[in-house]
Scaffold this active site. Structure first.
Site, short mmCIF file in Angstrom:
data_model
loop_
_atom_site.label_atom_id
_atom_site.label_comp_id
_atom_site.label_asym_id
_atom_site.label_seq_id
_atom_site.Cartn_x
_atom_site.Cartn_y
_atom_site.Cartn_z
N CYS A 162 -0.97 -0.10 3.97
CA CYS A 162 -2.32 -0.52 3.63
C CYS A 162 -3.35 0.40 4.30
CB CYS A 162 -2.63 -1.94 4.06
SG CYS A 162 -1.49 -3.16 3.44
N ARG A 184 -1.27 5.17 1.61
CA ARG A 184 -0.82 4.12 2.54
C ARG A 184 -0.46 2.83 1.81
NH1 ARG A 184 -2.77 5.00 8.21
NH2 ARG A 184 -2.16 2.86 8.51
N GLY A 220 -1.39 -5.14 8.68
CA GLY A 220 -0.50 -5.76 9.65
C GLY A 220 0.06 -7.06 9.13
#
Ligand code: G6P
Length: 608
Positions: free
Chosen positions: A2, A27, A102
């Site tokens: 991300c 990403r 995350g």
């Protein structure tokens, strides 16, 4: 994993955010979204699929008015790639909006808790918990709300947050996940990766764990976990912004493959001082290295494969037991490391969470830690006793090539450096290695010159269903990387086998027309490989062999041979890997795959 970008200024935010996200698309690319403060409310726009869908939807950002905003490109962890699950996520009352990198580990418990308070959830993500939790904690002071919310969150996060009541500001916090703040003139930025904002500013700093930044157009203030002001040291990024551009190539991957001669030179040269190898270690002393009684390499993916190549070299030059561990397994395997272990951590991004956790585990057990990292100032670099940087420059293609090559160079040199200190490697060997390293960029350029030959072979075999890579010793370690390259970008099933193991099972999979790529560059075992080629040939395989120039006998047994310049034993892998990278690249291109952004993969893996 991300990408996050944020902007606060006087210019329109949406086009700047979209442009930043373009740099971060490597990403994550399941979906993308923006949130912009606009006339007293937060306007969110998001779309499933590639960033181009969001650009189209918002007319390249022109549809969204506002000068403060956050953006995100997603690599799904919780919940399928969909409109609902894409970021930013808004609290049910529209007061708080969040982008997140995350994983929140206790999100189910928090969700149950918030649902019991009447909060309604619309997505399957862990991120929506954060926006709702912030709304729950918000009593008029965003800084207090963030502080309180952090107390509930377990896991890792980098967050960009907007509060509807504070239209001028972005709130940024991170834990075990990188966040960078960029300083401009009358405008400021945040991002998960410096490449997103490099076009606008080179003046950056990194948020440390526990810190919070409040970013407005005129000011960035940072506080620690106790609310005390923190004076951050600003770093000037020296990366060339153009290095993160395709520069006329069809894909970043081929550009990065072709950059390897230069990268090798940049990585090796500064460490050759007055005819000797000096790795520039600052904390781990020569005395420490003499006292080490084993070496342990930890890494993931291709960086792990570098460790596999390095193992026999370290053993030979340092006469020490060497183990290579997958970082994702290391922490949970009660590792045998202590103060007499030198742990070498290898990571391009310096952010891979498994590698970082392995590092922490090794450090907790007293091991000495040197990391080999490409991204300056990354989490792993910051947490290591000593860092050796690979000067590969920004690597954008998800499948690593030039960073892998730069890591190899560092490992050859580190092995020699330690060997010399321990007097297990001779001055003569050091001279030979330096001579090899000096000549290597030109030899790699020669190997790259043969790219049309490899492209031709790719055109013969790009519709293969299964491919086996075989090799022995260092060739086996290279086979692991060749196989990974092929499968990750072309989606062809491929496996690497130690050639001698074939007959213990895998050979039963070889049938008429199966492609076997046989690596025969490791001279001491070449004859054994010839026998293995005969074994698979007699079962109908088509064989492409990789051999040293002059090994004409290989052509008698294989269907095709790719010759690479005959070279010294230590740095040979740097040449042998080139055709394997090219083969994967051309096969994937011919198949029409999205070479730089293969499905389901991300460049920087910041989840366990
Ligand atoms: C991902 C990348 C690989 C890389 C691995 C480890 O899987 O796609 O190219 O080798 O992560 O990443 P690191 O940044 O730690 O080298």
């Amino acid at each position: 994993m991300c990408g996050i970008v944020g902007f606060a200024g006087v210019r329109q935010a949406a086009p700047i955010l979209l442009e930043g996200l373009k740099r971060l698309e490597y990403r994550g690319y399941d979906s993308a979204g923006l949130a912009v403060q606009s006339d007293g409310k937060i306007v969110v726009s998001k779309a499933r699929g590639r960033l181009s869908a969001l650009c189209k939807l918002t007319h390249d950002g022109a549809d969204i008015d506002g000068t403060v905003g956050i953006g995100h490109t997603r690599w799904a962890t919780h919940g399928e790639p969909s409109y609902i699950n894409s970021h930013p996520h808004m609290s049910h009352d529209g007061a708080v909006c969040v982008v997140h990198n995350g994983i929140i580990e206790n999100y189910l418990a928090l969700r149950a808790f918030l649902e019991a308070q009447g909060y309604e959830f619309v997505s399957d993500t862990d991120t929506e918990i954060i926006s709702q939790l912030l709304a729950y904690c918000y009593e008029g002071d965003p800084v207090e709300a963030v502080k309180r919310a952090r107390g509930y969150l377990e896991g890792s996060y980098a967050l960009g947050i907007l509060f509807r009541d504070r239209p001028e500001a972005i709130y940024a916090v991170s834990k075990d996940n990188p966040l960078i703040v960029g300083l401009g003139e009358g405008e400021n930025y945040m991002a998960s990766d410096v490449t997103a904002i490099l076009k606008h500013t080179r003046r950056v700093f990194r948020l440390n764990e526990g810190e919070m930044a409040v970013i407005t157009k005129d000011c960035v203030s940072v506080t620690d976990e106790y609310g005390m002001g923190v004076d951050k040291t600003v770093t000037e990024v020296t990366w060339d912004a153009d290095a993160a551009e395709k520069g006329g190539y069809e894909h970043f991957m081929i550009k990065e493959i072709l950059e390897q001669p230069e990268v090798i030179q940049k990585t090796a040269n500064p460490r050759i001082v007055d005819g000797r190898i000096d790795m520039g270690l600052k904390r781990i002393t020569r005395e420490d290295l003499r006292g080490v009684d084993n070496i342990c390499i930890v890494a993931c993916g291709s960086a792990y494969h570098v460790g596999c190549v390095a193992k026999p070299i370290l053993k030979r030059l340092c006469r020490l037991p060497v183990s290579v561990e997958l970082a994702s397994e290391f922490k949970y395997a009660d590792p045998l490391v202590d103060a007499r272990t030198l742990v070498i951590v290898i990571s391009q991004s310096g952010e891979t969470i498994d590698t970082y956790h392995a590092l922490k585990e090794a450090a907790a057990r007293g091991a000495r830690i040197v990391s080999v990292v490409n991204v300056v100032g990354s989490t792993i670099a910051a947490a290591s006793e000593d860092v050796i940087y690979t000067w590969a420059g920004p690597e954008i293609a998800v499948a690593t090539t030039k960073a892998y090559s730069a890591q190899l160079i560092v490992l050859y040199m580190l092995a020699m450096y330690i060997g010399r200190i321990r007097e297990t490697a001779t001055r003569e060997q050091e001279r030979e290695l330096i001579a090899e390293l000096n000549a290597l960029p030109a030899a790699v350029a020669r190997a790259l010159n043969d790219k049309e030959g490899v492209q031709y072979l790719a055109s013969l075999y790009y519709s293969s269903k299964d491919v086996f890579f075989i090799g022995r010793n260092i060739d086996y370690a290279l086979a692991l990387e060749g196989s990974l390259k092929l499968k990750e970008i072309s989606y062809i099933h491929s496996e690497a086998y130690a050639a001698g193991e074939l007959k213990h099972g895998t050979i039963s999979l070889v049938e008429q027309g199966t492609l076997v790529i046989a690596l025969c560059t490791y001279a001491p075992l070449k004859d054994k490989l010839v026998s293995n080629i005969k074994e698979v040939k007699s079962r109908g395989a088509n064989v492409i062999a990789l051999a040293n120039e002059g090994d004409e006998d290989i052509a008698q047994v294989a269907d095709h041979v790719i010759y690479i310049p005959r070279w010294g034993q230590t740095t040979m892998p740097s040449l042998a890997i080139i055709p394997l990278q090219l083969f994967a690249y051309y096969v994937a291109s011919l198949k029409g795959c999205d070479v730089d952004k293969p499905r389901n993969l991300a460049k920087s893996v910041t989840v366990e």
